[in-house]
Design a protein around this motif. Structure first.
Motif, PDB file in Angstrom:
ATOM      1  N   HIS A 115       0.192   3.164   6.498  1.00  0.00           N
ATOM      2  CA  HIS A 115      -0.602   3.214   7.725  1.00  0.00           C
ATOM      3  C   HIS A 115       0.350   3.121   8.914  1.00  0.00           C
ATOM      4  O   HIS A 115       1.442   2.535   8.794  1.00  0.00           O
ATOM      5  CB  HIS A 115      -1.645   2.088   7.760  1.00  0.00           C
ATOM      6  CG  HIS A 115      -1.073   0.725   7.986  1.00  0.00           C
ATOM      7  ND1 HIS A 115      -0.952   0.162   9.231  1.00  0.00           N
ATOM      8  CD2 HIS A 115      -0.582  -0.191   7.111  1.00  0.00           C
ATOM      9  CE1 HIS A 115      -0.412  -1.039   9.127  1.00  0.00           C
ATOM     10  NE2 HIS A 115      -0.168  -1.276   7.853  1.00  0.00           N
ATOM     11  N   THR A 116      -0.045   3.717  10.026  1.00  0.00           N
ATOM     12  CA  THR A 116       0.798   3.643  11.225  1.00  0.00           C
ATOM     13  C   THR A 116       0.479   2.357  11.969  1.00  0.00           C
ATOM     14  O   THR A 116      -0.673   1.998  12.155  1.00  0.00           O
ATOM     15  CB  THR A 116       0.558   4.858  12.152  1.00  0.00           C
ATOM     16  OG1 THR A 116      -0.838   5.007  12.361  1.00  0.00           O
ATOM     17  CG2 THR A 116       1.132   6.128  11.569  1.00  0.00           C
ATOM     18  N   SER A 117       1.551   1.658  12.355  1.00  0.00           N
ATOM     19  CA  SER A 117       1.408   0.390  13.077  1.00  0.00           C
ATOM     20  C   SER A 117       2.150   0.518  14.405  1.00  0.00           C
ATOM     21  O   SER A 117       3.296   0.966  14.436  1.00  0.00           O
ATOM     22  CB  SER A 117       2.011  -0.740  12.244  1.00  0.00           C
ATOM     23  OG  SER A 117       2.027  -1.945  12.967  1.00  0.00           O
ATOM     24  N   ALA A 118       1.495   0.147  15.497  1.00  0.00           N
ATOM     25  CA  ALA A 118       2.072   0.309  16.839  1.00  0.00           C
ATOM     26  C   ALA A 118       3.430  -0.381  16.942  1.00  0.00           C
ATOM     27  O   ALA A 118       3.561  -1.562  16.638  1.00  0.00           O
ATOM     28  CB  ALA A 118       1.126  -0.254  17.891  1.00  0.00           C
ATOM     29  N   GLY A 119       4.443   0.389  17.331  1.00  0.00           N
ATOM     30  CA  GLY A 119       5.790  -0.149  17.517  1.00  0.00           C
ATOM     31  C   GLY A 119       6.624  -0.213  16.262  1.00  0.00           C
ATOM     32  O   GLY A 119       7.831  -0.389  16.311  1.00  0.00           O
ATOM     33  N   LYS A 120       5.978  -0.082  15.076  1.00  0.00           N
ATOM     34  CA  LYS A 120       6.714  -0.190  13.815  1.00  0.00           C
ATOM     35  C   LYS A 120       6.859   1.142  13.090  1.00  0.00           C
ATOM     36  O   LYS A 120       7.660   1.274  12.176  1.00  0.00           O
ATOM     37  CB  LYS A 120       6.016  -1.182  12.877  1.00  0.00           C
ATOM     38  CG  LYS A 120       6.086  -2.619  13.322  1.00  0.00           C
ATOM     39  CD  LYS A 120       5.432  -3.504  12.276  1.00  0.00           C
ATOM     40  CE  LYS A 120       5.433  -4.963  12.698  1.00  0.00           C
ATOM     41  NZ  LYS A 120       4.702  -5.800  11.724  1.00  0.00           N
ATOM     42  N   GLY A 121       6.027   2.120  13.416  1.00  0.00           N
ATOM     43  CA  GLY A 121       6.041   3.376  12.674  1.00  0.00           C
ATOM     44  C   GLY A 121       5.151   3.276  11.452  1.00  0.00           C
ATOM     45  O   GLY A 121       4.042   2.735  11.514  1.00  0.00           O
ATOM     46  N   LEU A 122       5.657   3.759  10.312  1.00  0.00           N
ATOM     47  CA  LEU A 122       4.871   3.749   9.070  1.00  0.00           C
ATOM     48  C   LEU A 122       5.141   2.483   8.276  1.00  0.00           C
ATOM     49  O   LEU A 122       6.299   2.116   8.057  1.00  0.00           O
ATOM     50  CB  LEU A 122       5.230   4.962   8.202  1.00  0.00           C
ATOM     51  CG  LEU A 122       4.552   6.295   8.545  1.00  0.00           C
ATOM     52  CD1 LEU A 122       5.022   7.371   7.584  1.00  0.00           C
ATOM     53  CD2 LEU A 122       3.033   6.191   8.474  1.00  0.00           C
ATOM     54  N   VAL A 123       4.082   1.814   7.833  1.00  0.00           N
ATOM     55  CA  VAL A 123       4.207   0.642   6.960  1.00  0.00           C
ATOM     56  C   VAL A 123       3.642   1.024   5.603  1.00  0.00           C
ATOM     57  O   VAL A 123       2.476   1.417   5.492  1.00  0.00           O
ATOM     58  CB  VAL A 123       3.456  -0.583   7.540  1.00  0.00           C
ATOM     59  CG1 VAL A 123       3.637  -1.792   6.636  1.00  0.00           C
ATOM     60  CG2 VAL A 123       3.945  -0.888   8.951  1.00  0.00           C
ATOM     61  N   VAL A 124       4.491   0.939   4.571  1.00  0.00           N
ATOM     62  CA  VAL A 124       4.125   1.396   3.221  1.00  0.00           C
ATOM     63  C   VAL A 124       3.581   0.224   2.404  1.00  0.00           C
ATOM     64  O   VAL A 124       4.175  -0.858   2.385  1.00  0.00           O
ATOM     65  CB  VAL A 124       5.352   2.018   2.510  1.00  0.00           C
ATOM     66  CG1 VAL A 124       4.965   2.554   1.130  1.00  0.00           C
ATOM     67  CG2 VAL A 124       5.964   3.112   3.369  1.00  0.00           C
ATOM     68  N   HIS A 125       2.418   0.463   1.726  1.00  0.00           N
ATOM     69  CA  HIS A 125       1.792  -0.541   0.844  1.00  0.00           C
ATOM     70  C   HIS A 125       1.602   0.062  -0.540  1.00  0.00           C
ATOM     71  O   HIS A 125       1.607   1.279  -0.714  1.00  0.00           O
ATOM     72  CB  HIS A 125       0.390  -0.915   1.365  1.00  0.00           C
ATOM     73  CG  HIS A 125       0.381  -1.682   2.644  1.00  0.00           C
ATOM     74  ND1 HIS A 125       0.176  -3.038   2.696  1.00  0.00           N
ATOM     75  CD2 HIS A 125       0.530  -1.272   3.937  1.00  0.00           C
ATOM     76  CE1 HIS A 125       0.191  -3.428   3.967  1.00  0.00           C
ATOM     77  NE2 HIS A 125       0.409  -2.368   4.736  1.00  0.00           N
ATOM     78  N   GLN A 126       1.370  -0.815  -1.521  1.00  0.00           N
ATOM     79  CA  GLN A 126       0.867  -0.332  -2.808  1.00  0.00           C
ATOM     80  C   GLN A 126      -0.566   0.145  -2.596  1.00  0.00           C
ATOM     81  O   GLN A 126      -1.310  -0.439  -1.801  1.00  0.00           O
ATOM     82  CB  GLN A 126       0.880  -1.457  -3.852  1.00  0.00           C
ATOM     83  CG  GLN A 126       2.273  -1.818  -4.362  1.00  0.00           C
ATOM     84  CD  GLN A 126       2.177  -2.754  -5.554  1.00  0.00           C
ATOM     85  OE1 GLN A 126       1.463  -2.484  -6.516  1.00  0.00           O
ATOM     86  NE2 GLN A 126       2.911  -3.859  -5.493  1.00  0.00           N
ATOM     87  N   GLU A 127      -0.952   1.186  -3.323  1.00  0.00           N
ATOM     88  CA  GLU A 127      -2.298   1.771  -3.189  1.00  0.00           C
ATOM     89  C   GLU A 127      -3.375   0.720  -3.417  1.00  0.00           C
ATOM     90  O   GLU A 127      -4.438   0.734  -2.805  1.00  0.00           O
ATOM     91  CB  GLU A 127      -2.435   2.921  -4.197  1.00  0.00           C
ATOM     92  CG  GLU A 127      -3.700   3.735  -4.076  1.00  0.00           C
ATOM     93  CD  GLU A 127      -3.690   4.687  -2.893  1.00  0.00           C
ATOM     94  OE1 GLU A 127      -4.512   4.475  -1.979  1.00  0.00           O
ATOM     95  OE2 GLU A 127      -2.874   5.617  -2.871  1.00  0.00           O
ATOM     96  N   SER A 128      -3.084  -0.259  -4.320  1.00  0.00           N
ATOM     97  CA  SER A 128      -4.101  -1.259  -4.686  1.00  0.00           C
ATOM     98  C   SER A 128      -4.086  -2.494  -3.786  1.00  0.00           C
ATOM     99  O   SER A 128      -4.833  -3.443  -4.007  1.00  0.00           O
ATOM    100  CB  SER A 128      -3.859  -1.699  -6.139  1.00  0.00           C
ATOM    101  OG  SER A 128      -2.528  -2.225  -6.257  1.00  0.00           O
ATOM    102  N   CYS A 129      -3.234  -2.514  -2.749  1.00  0.00           N
ATOM    103  CA  CYS A 129      -3.083  -3.697  -1.891  1.00  0.00           C
ATOM    104  C   CYS A 129      -4.378  -3.992  -1.131  1.00  0.00           C
ATOM    105  O   CYS A 129      -4.980  -3.099  -0.529  1.00  0.00           O
ATOM    106  CB  CYS A 129      -1.923  -3.471  -0.914  1.00  0.00           C
ATOM    107  SG  CYS A 129      -1.724  -4.796   0.279  1.00  0.00           S
TER     108      CYS A 129
END
Length: 703
Positions: A585-599
């Motif tokens: 997901h895109t987070s303001a000021g951080k760019g892309l934040v990657v998670h596990q699909e099941s998070c």
């Protein structure tokens, strides 16, 4: 309180009659401009600029500085503007006044930001004309002398600012008399009770010391006379703030500090300083390692003296400074001695050029700082008076703040050398870049064309120049990576309508920038990459007919090929590693934040902000190490933590963090954060840990 007539008489001793008349005219102009205005003490306001001019007259400053002193509050506190001053008194005086004036027209979000921006403006003016800071210091000195009439909180704020900025600037410019007065007045305003108690203790001790000081002084004078050396010997008084600082920093009692006696020996020539040194070393034994030669290697502000510590009568320490009369004047007046002596003396010229060099360094920091608060933070670092002096391989001396490292040295030599630094040699031996340098060391920097600053350097560099240069580089790199990521994300969002940024005509690109209210295509892509704007909204502007279409699954997602990257980060809650099913997901000021699909956290974001979700996948080959959390339940046995760490290290994984929680007398839970390359690597580690006889259970931690 002086008058303009008294000041004119004083000025006529060193200025031309027409220059004195110009100073008088500027006074009359200021008197008229400030008519009706009064200071907090109730005096007419014009007494303040007159006193500031008198302080500068004591330093024999030129007529333009004195005119600027008379007029320094006119722009700020009256309706008169810079062009009006320029037409009356010329461009130089108007520039000086403008440099000293605060930024009164702008609204600031905080007092700190206001002070920082004022300091930044003054620095720019100083770079153009060093006299700006001298007028400002004289202005601040009179304000400090008349603090009594102000509200307590304002008094404390001005005193703190003086101790943090103006006293160190006076020290930097070698103006010792002014620094001492700033420090004592600031200390008294900030800590009145401590100051009064210390002053009372000092008055009591002073009477008991007189006889001993006289005895030591007589002994030194007799020895110097016997050796044919003509000199003035003075007992030096420690000033209040320096006693307080030593008590705090060295954790010593008042008695311990007052047991040290200090003397100054002033002679006629440089070679006599060294002869006098030999003479007093024969009188009292010198303390090994306490001799400093600031004549051969002057301090950054041009200060020159020989410093030595002797063991006197009954084993008491005696501090001695030896210098010429010119060095003594330069130590007291600093850069102002440039005007005091009409710039004839070589030492004074050197002091003046060093001050310019310092201001030039401040200017470099200012250009690279992101905002005024960051600038003042870095500038304060460079105002610390303690220095180390190290040598380049060619024997050039480089001055650095105390505690400086090879990285500070590299940036001091040249920003490009700092940016490409990979290792260093100290006295021809390889040493860590983080090692603090000592005076006299020879430092060699090893560089590489492919190297770039490491963010971790910010944890140990101490100079303002190094800190601002590293931050500047990281910001530039972050911007470059944001633009690159933004371009990939927008192109991904455009694939569903068979478009790409590369296929846009110049008119379409300009229209897109206009519709999105961005300043340029680069800043638009940067905003997308930083997570401040969604790629879908940019795509909609280009292809409004497809706006209703949810096309996330219609095209190949972005791919991750490395653990490194400023604009793609990995969520700590689920710590995804190559091989996991992922989404971002895109987070303001951080760019892309990657998670596990099941998070679970990602699930919440999907529900609340579905438009920020971006499909993402691992590339076929992924480089780098990824942090993962492992939970191990073990039997409580001696050495089990060490065995566990060894077993994991044997599998080529680094351990970043270990946390142990005892469940009961027999069992405990160990929470590990390890660096792995992918799921297969993690599986191998867990398999090796599972077969240990003390391990009950091992599993990957989930949020």
């Amino acid at each position: 309180m002086g008058t303009i007539e008294k000041l004119s008489q004083r000025l006529s001793t060193y200025l031309e009659p027409d220059q004195v008349n110009l100073v008088r005219r500027s006074y009359l102009y200021a008197e008229q401009a400030h008519e009706g205005q009064r200071r907090s003490s109730g005096e007419p306001y014009v007494t303040h600029p007159l006193t500031v001019a008198q302080i500068l007259a004591e330093m024999h400053m030129d007529h333009q500085s004195l005119m600027a002193a008379m007029l320094h509050d006119v722009i700020e506190d009256t309706a008169i503007n810079k062009p009006a001053l320029q037409s009356q008194f010329g461009e130089t005086v108007a520039d000086l006044v403008d440099g000293v004036s605060k930024l009164t027209q702008i609204e600031f979000s905080s007092q700190a930001e206001k002070e920082a921006e004022n300091f930044r403006k003054m620095t720019l003016a100083m770079a153009k004309d060093i006299r700006v800071i001298l007028v400002k210091l004289a202005d601040r000195l009179h304000n400090m002398r008349t603090l009594g009439a102000l509200r307590p909180e304002k008094k404390r704020r001005i005193a703190r600012q003086t101790l943090e900025i103006y006293a160190p600037i006076a020290a930097r410019l070698g103006m010792n008399d002014m620094r001492i007065e700033f420090e004592d007045l600031g200390f008294n305003a900030l800590h009145p009770l401590r100051s009064s108690r210390l002053q009372a203790a000092l008055n009591t001790v002073r009477g008991n010391r007189k006889e001993l000081v006289h005895t030591i002084k007589d002994a030194i004078e007799t020895r110097l006379a016997r050796d044919g050396i003509v000199a003035i010997v003075e007992g030096r008084e420690k000033h209040l703030y320096s006693i307080y600082q030593k008590m705090r920093s060295k954790k010593k009692s008042f008695k311990e500090i007052m047991d040290v006696y200090a003397f100054r020996i002033i002679v006629d020539q440089v070679d006599t300083c060294y002869r006098a040194l030999g003479s007093i070393h024969n009188l009292y034994k010198p303390v090994v390692g306490e001799f400093k030669d600031y004549i051969a290697i002057p301090k950054a502000n041009g200060y020159q003296s020989l410093h030595t510590v002797l063991v006197g009568i009954h084993g008491m320490p005696i501090e001695v400074q030896l210098r010429t009369k010119e060095m003594d004047e330069l130590a007291n007046y600093g850069i102002a001695a440039h005007w005091l002596y009409k710039a004839n003396d070589d030492d004074i010229q050197v002091g003046h050029s060093r001050a310019r060099k310092w201001v030039k360094g401040l200017l470099e920091i200012q250009q690279q700082a992101g905002n005024s608060l960051e600038f003042i933070e870095n500038a304060k670092i460079d105002l610390f008076p303690d220095e180390v002096y190290v040598f380049t391989p060619k024997g050039k001396i480089v001055e650095l703040p105390a505690g400086a490292t090879a990285v500070d040295f590299a940036f001091a030599v040249h920003t490009d050398i700092g940016n490409r630094c990979i290792a260093c040699r100290i006295n021809d031996r390889l040493a860590p870049l983080s090692q603090a340098l000592q005076s006299g060391q020879r430092v060699t920097i090893i560089t590489s064309e492919d190297a770039q600053p490491n963010p971790n350097w910010l944890n140990f560099v101490v100079s303002g120049k190094a800190r601002s240069a590293i931050r500047h580089f990281l910001k530039s790199q972050r911007r470059h990576q944001s633009v690159e990521l933004g371009q990939r994300m927008v192109n991904q969002a455009l694939k569903s309508v068979n478009l790409s940024l590369e296929k846009l005509t110049e008119d379409q690109a300009q229209q897109l920038v206009k519709d999105s209210a961005a300043s340029s295509m680069e800043s638009l892509l940067e905003a997308v990459g930083m997570g401040n704007r969604s790629a879908a909204s940019v795509a909609k502007l280009l292809a409004s007919q497809h706006a209703e279409e949810d096309s996330h699954e219609m095209f190949a997602p972005l791919t991750i090929d490395s653990a490194d990257g400023l604009m793609i980060s990995f969520a700590r809650c689920c710590r995804p590693i190559p091989g996991d099913n992922i989404a971002a997901h895109t987070s303001a000021g951080k760019g892309l934040v990657v998670h596990q699909e099941s998070c679970r956290n990602l699930l919440e974001i999907r529900n609340s902000k579905p438009d920020t979700i971006s499909p993402i996948s691992w590339a076929e080959t992924v480089s780098g190490e990824f942090l993962v959390s492992i939970r191990v339940e073990v039997k409580s046995e001696r050495g089990i933590i060490a065995s566990l760490a060894t077993r994991i290290s044997e599998q080529g994984a680094g351990i970043e963090k270990i946390q142990v929680n005892e469940r009961d007398a027999h069992n405990m839970t160990v929470q590990l954060t390890a660096a792995v390359s992918n799921r297969v690597h993690l599986a191998n580690i867990m398999r090796r840990v599972r077969v240990m006889h003390s391990v009950i259970r091992v599993a990957r931690s989930k949020n």
